[in-house]
Design a protein around this motif. Sequence first.
Motif, PDB file in Angstrom:
ATOM      1  N   GLU A  47       0.819  -1.312  -0.206  1.00  0.00           N
ATOM      2  CA  GLU A  47       0.208   0.037  -0.010  1.00  0.00           C
ATOM      3  C   GLU A  47       0.943   1.104   0.077  1.00  0.00           C
ATOM      4  O   GLU A  47       0.572   2.156  -0.986  1.00  0.00           O
ATOM      5  N   GLU A  48       1.672   1.298   1.008  1.00  0.00           N
ATOM      6  CA  GLU A  48       2.640   2.786   0.910  1.00  0.00           C
ATOM      7  C   GLU A  48       3.735   2.569  -0.623  1.00  0.00           C
ATOM      8  O   GLU A  48       4.023   3.868  -0.766  1.00  0.00           O
ATOM      9  N   ARG A  50       2.260   1.468  -3.550  1.00  0.00           N
ATOM     10  CA  ARG A  50       0.932   1.920  -4.450  1.00  0.00           C
ATOM     11  C   ARG A  50       0.881   3.338  -4.502  1.00  0.00           C
ATOM     12  O   ARG A  50       0.655   4.236  -5.253  1.00  0.00           O
ATOM     13  N   GLU A  51       1.150   4.096  -3.138  1.00  0.00           N
ATOM     14  CA  GLU A  51       0.812   5.443  -2.991  1.00  0.00           C
ATOM     15  C   GLU A  51       1.952   6.316  -3.314  1.00  0.00           C
ATOM     16  O   GLU A  51       1.693   7.560  -3.937  1.00  0.00           O
ATOM     17  N   SER A  52       3.356   5.945  -3.408  1.00  0.00           N
ATOM     18  CA  SER A  52       4.682   6.848  -2.943  1.00  0.00           C
ATOM     19  C   SER A  52       4.984   6.349  -4.679  1.00  0.00           C
ATOM     20  O   SER A  52       5.597   7.294  -5.179  1.00  0.00           O
TER      21      SER A  52
END
Length: 106
Positions: A47-48, A50-52
Amino acid sequence: MKKTYNKLIRDKIPQLIEESGRKPTTRKLNDEEYFEALIDKVIEEIEEYRESGNEEELADVFEVMDAIVKFKDYEPMHIDYLKIKKKEARGVFDERIFLEEVEGDE
Protein backbone atom coordinates in the motif's frame (compact mmCIF):
# COMPACT_ATOMS: atom_id res chain seq x y z
CA MET A 1 3.15 11.30 24.84
CA LYS A 2 2.56 7.69 23.72
CA LYS A 3 1.88 6.58 20.16
CA THR A 4 0.60 3.04 19.50
CA TYR A 5 1.88 1.12 16.49
CA ASN A 6 1.13 -2.60 17.01
CA LYS A 7 3.07 -3.74 13.97
CA LEU A 8 6.12 -5.75 12.97
CA ILE A 9 9.28 -3.67 12.74
CA ARG A 10 12.85 -4.17 11.56
CA ASP A 11 15.28 -5.53 14.16
CA LYS A 12 17.27 -2.34 14.69
CA ILE A 13 14.27 -0.02 15.17
CA PRO A 14 14.09 -0.39 19.00
CA GLN A 15 17.76 0.61 19.27
CA LEU A 16 17.21 3.60 16.99
CA ILE A 17 14.20 4.68 19.06
CA GLU A 18 16.26 4.45 22.27
CA GLU A 19 19.11 6.41 20.70
CA SER A 20 16.62 9.18 19.96
CA GLY A 21 15.80 9.42 23.69
CA ARG A 22 12.46 7.63 23.54
CA LYS A 23 11.39 4.33 25.13
CA PRO A 24 9.91 1.58 22.95
CA THR A 25 7.67 -1.18 24.31
CA THR A 26 8.20 -4.38 22.32
CA ARG A 27 7.61 -8.11 22.58
CA LYS A 28 8.65 -11.22 20.65
CA LEU A 29 5.94 -12.82 18.53
CA ASN A 30 5.22 -16.54 18.50
CA ASP A 31 5.24 -18.35 15.14
CA GLU A 32 1.54 -17.83 14.42
CA GLU A 33 1.65 -14.15 15.37
CA TYR A 34 4.85 -13.64 13.37
CA PHE A 35 3.40 -15.15 10.20
CA GLU A 36 0.24 -13.04 10.49
CA ALA A 37 2.37 -9.94 11.16
CA LEU A 38 4.46 -10.67 8.06
CA ILE A 39 1.32 -10.89 5.94
CA ASP A 40 0.05 -7.61 7.42
CA LYS A 41 3.47 -6.05 6.82
CA VAL A 42 3.67 -7.04 3.15
CA ILE A 43 0.19 -5.57 2.62
CA GLU A 44 1.27 -2.38 4.42
CA GLU A 45 4.41 -2.10 2.30
CA ILE A 46 2.50 -2.71 -0.94
CA GLU A 47 0.00 0.00 0.00
CA GLU A 48 2.87 2.39 0.78
CA TYR A 49 4.44 1.60 -2.59
CA ARG A 50 1.10 2.11 -4.34
CA GLU A 51 0.79 5.56 -2.76
CA SER A 52 4.37 6.71 -3.25
CA GLY A 53 5.74 4.78 -6.23
CA ASN A 54 9.06 4.99 -4.39
CA GLU A 55 11.68 2.31 -5.10
CA GLU A 56 12.56 2.22 -1.40
CA GLU A 57 9.02 1.07 -0.59
CA LEU A 58 9.31 -1.60 -3.28
CA ALA A 59 12.55 -2.77 -1.63
CA ASP A 60 10.59 -3.10 1.62
CA VAL A 61 8.07 -5.35 -0.13
CA PHE A 62 10.89 -7.63 -1.26
CA GLU A 63 12.43 -7.61 2.24
CA VAL A 64 9.17 -8.80 3.79
CA MET A 65 8.70 -11.42 1.07
CA ASP A 66 12.22 -12.69 1.81
CA ALA A 67 11.28 -12.94 5.50
CA ILE A 68 8.19 -14.99 4.59
CA VAL A 69 10.28 -17.34 2.42
CA LYS A 70 12.77 -17.77 5.27
CA PHE A 71 10.06 -18.27 7.93
CA LYS A 72 8.24 -20.89 5.86
CA ASP A 73 11.60 -22.59 5.22
CA TYR A 74 11.06 -22.41 1.48
CA GLU A 75 14.07 -22.81 -0.77
CA PRO A 76 14.59 -19.48 -2.63
CA MET A 77 15.87 -21.31 -5.72
CA HIS A 78 12.70 -23.41 -5.74
CA ILE A 79 10.60 -20.23 -5.60
CA ASP A 80 12.57 -18.98 -8.61
CA TYR A 81 11.93 -22.32 -10.37
CA LEU A 82 8.18 -21.99 -9.70
CA LYS A 83 8.23 -18.46 -11.13
CA ILE A 84 9.95 -19.70 -14.30
CA LYS A 85 7.51 -22.60 -14.60
CA LYS A 86 4.50 -20.25 -14.33
CA LYS A 87 6.12 -17.81 -16.74
CA GLU A 88 6.53 -20.56 -19.35
CA ALA A 89 3.02 -21.97 -18.86
CA ARG A 90 1.01 -18.77 -18.46
CA GLY A 91 3.28 -15.91 -19.45
CA VAL A 92 4.05 -12.75 -17.52
CA PHE A 93 2.33 -9.37 -17.31
CA ASP A 94 4.20 -7.50 -20.04
CA GLU A 95 1.22 -7.22 -22.40
CA ARG A 96 -0.90 -5.42 -19.75
CA ILE A 97 -3.92 -7.62 -20.54
CA PHE A 98 -6.94 -6.95 -18.31
CA LEU A 99 -9.61 -9.69 -18.28
CA GLU A 100 -13.06 -8.18 -17.99
CA GLU A 101 -15.26 -11.24 -18.41
CA VAL A 102 -15.56 -14.69 -19.95
CA GLU A 103 -18.68 -15.95 -21.66
CA GLY A 104 -19.60 -19.61 -22.06
CA ASP A 105 -19.43 -22.87 -20.14
CA GLU A 106 -16.79 -23.41 -17.51
